[in-house]
Design a protein around this motif. Sequence first.
Motif, PDB file in Angstrom:
ATOM      1  N   ASP A   1       0.834  -1.200   0.000  1.00 62.23           N
ATOM      2  CA  ASP A   1       0.000   0.000   0.000  1.00 62.23           C
ATOM      3  C   ASP A   1       0.871   1.253   0.000  1.00 62.23           C
ATOM      4  OD1 ASP A   1      -2.322  -1.558   0.147  1.00 62.23           O
ATOM      5  OD2 ASP A   1      -2.174  -1.670   2.340  1.00 62.23           O
ATOM      6  N   GLU A   2       0.338   2.321  -0.529  1.00 63.31           N
ATOM      7  CA  GLU A   2       1.041   3.602  -0.504  1.00 63.31           C
ATOM      8  C   GLU A   2       1.284   4.033   0.942  1.00 63.31           C
ATOM      9  OE1 GLU A   2      -0.906   6.597  -2.764  1.00 63.31           O
ATOM     10  OE2 GLU A   2      -0.648   5.575  -4.693  1.00 63.31           O
TER      11      GLU A   2
ATOM     12  N   LEU B   1       6.915   3.660   0.039  1.00 64.83           N
ATOM     13  CA  LEU B   1       6.157   3.658  -1.204  1.00 64.83           C
ATOM     14  C   LEU B   1       5.279   4.910  -1.245  1.00 64.83           C
ATOM     15  CD1 LEU B   1       5.505   1.966  -3.751  1.00 64.83           C
ATOM     16  CD2 LEU B   1       3.663   0.897  -2.443  1.00 64.83           C
ATOM     17  N   THR B   2       5.650   5.870  -2.083  1.00 68.51           N
ATOM     18  CA  THR B   2       4.912   7.135  -2.121  1.00 68.51           C
ATOM     19  C   THR B   2       3.735   7.099  -3.084  1.00 68.51           C
ATOM     20  OG1 THR B   2       6.506   7.968  -3.743  1.00 68.51           O
ATOM     21  CG2 THR B   2       6.907   8.500  -1.430  1.00 68.51           C
ATOM     22  N   SER B   3       3.823   6.304  -4.148  1.00 73.77           N
ATOM     23  CA  SER B   3       2.702   6.206  -5.087  1.00 73.77           C
ATOM     24  C   SER B   3       2.806   4.920  -5.892  1.00 73.77           C
ATOM     25  CB  SER B   3       2.660   7.418  -6.030  1.00 73.77           C
ATOM     26  OG  SER B   3       3.796   7.420  -6.875  1.00 73.77           O
ATOM     27  N   VAL B   4       1.639   4.396  -6.264  1.00 74.14           N
ATOM     28  CA  VAL B   4       1.551   3.228  -7.146  1.00 74.14           C
ATOM     29  C   VAL B   4       0.682   3.622  -8.324  1.00 74.14           C
ATOM     30  CG1 VAL B   4       0.868   0.819  -7.379  1.00 74.14           C
ATOM     31  CG2 VAL B   4       1.778   1.638  -5.199  1.00 74.14           C
ATOM     32  N   THR B   5       1.293   3.709  -9.493  1.00 76.05           N
ATOM     33  CA  THR B   5       0.551   4.120 -10.687  1.00 76.05           C
ATOM     34  C   THR B   5      -0.115   2.943 -11.380  1.00 76.05           C
ATOM     35  OG1 THR B   5       2.583   3.959 -11.988  1.00 76.05           O
ATOM     36  CG2 THR B   5       2.038   6.118 -11.079  1.00 76.05           C
TER      37      THR B   5
ATOM     38  N   ALA C   1       5.557   2.562 -10.037  1.00 81.00           N
ATOM     39  CA  ALA C   1       5.503   3.048  -8.658  1.00 81.00           C
ATOM     40  C   ALA C   1       6.635   4.038  -8.420  1.00 81.00           C
ATOM     41  CB  ALA C   1       5.588   1.888  -7.665  1.00 81.00           C
TER      42      ALA C   1
END
Length: 268
Positions: A84-85, A115-119, A133
């Motif tokens: 998770d972000e 983890l700052t972002s998951v595209t 990510a």
Amino acid sequence: MQFRQQALSKLQSPEQLDLPVRFARPQGLLVLCVTVAVMAAACFWAVTGSVASTLDAPGILTHSRGSYILQSPVAGQITEVLADEGETLPRNAPLLKVRTEQGERVVRTIDAGRLTSVTATIGAVVATGADVASVERIDGAGDPLVVLLYVSGSSAPSVPVGASVDLTVQSVPAQQYGVLRGKVAAVGRTAQTQQQITRFLGDAQLGEQFSRHGRPLAVLVRIERSDSTESGYRWSSAEGPPYTVGSMTLATGSVRLADQRPIDWLLP
């Protein structure tokens, strides 16, 4: 000839010659004294005083090692997202499962970090080398934050190492909790391209935003620590905000440049 008549009257009354003559009213004398005092104070300040100039620049709270964009090493369809972000992951941690022609493959992190972002999303089809990510490099939750200011190339040479910096954080109301206190730790020697900023921050939008007015130089600001605030950093107010400040938060830095003598710019 009214004036001549008054002169003759004075001659006919010699006893009035001993009366004092008033050259100025008391109010005028007071104004004169105040004017002289102000001019003397201005001259003293021009010789002994100093003028503090500041430089404002946009920036962001982050960690000193920056971030990286994780790219998929394979082509296929994403079947599962395994983190998770905001989660802190170790090196080589599983992040995604991708169904390929050769079977299911796992996409793993390159370095430890948050983890700052998951595209990438479940069901999406990705190509080899596609961004999936963004991960901020940190060793642990206690890693201190720093601030990167992006200063225009023409202004950066005037920024001295050790200069005091007031940081207005976007997520913190400055009128209520004040500003962060910091000091310039280093000034970049070469201008940063949009691609370099994107790679370091792990965000293409930030790369575009900070390079919108040309190629800037990065100025590293160390935030002063404090044990008496909830955030662990020093603020202009006594306690600062009653919550922690996260990384990847936008900020504006006001750098105090070297003091200048007023006489240097008052005189041509």
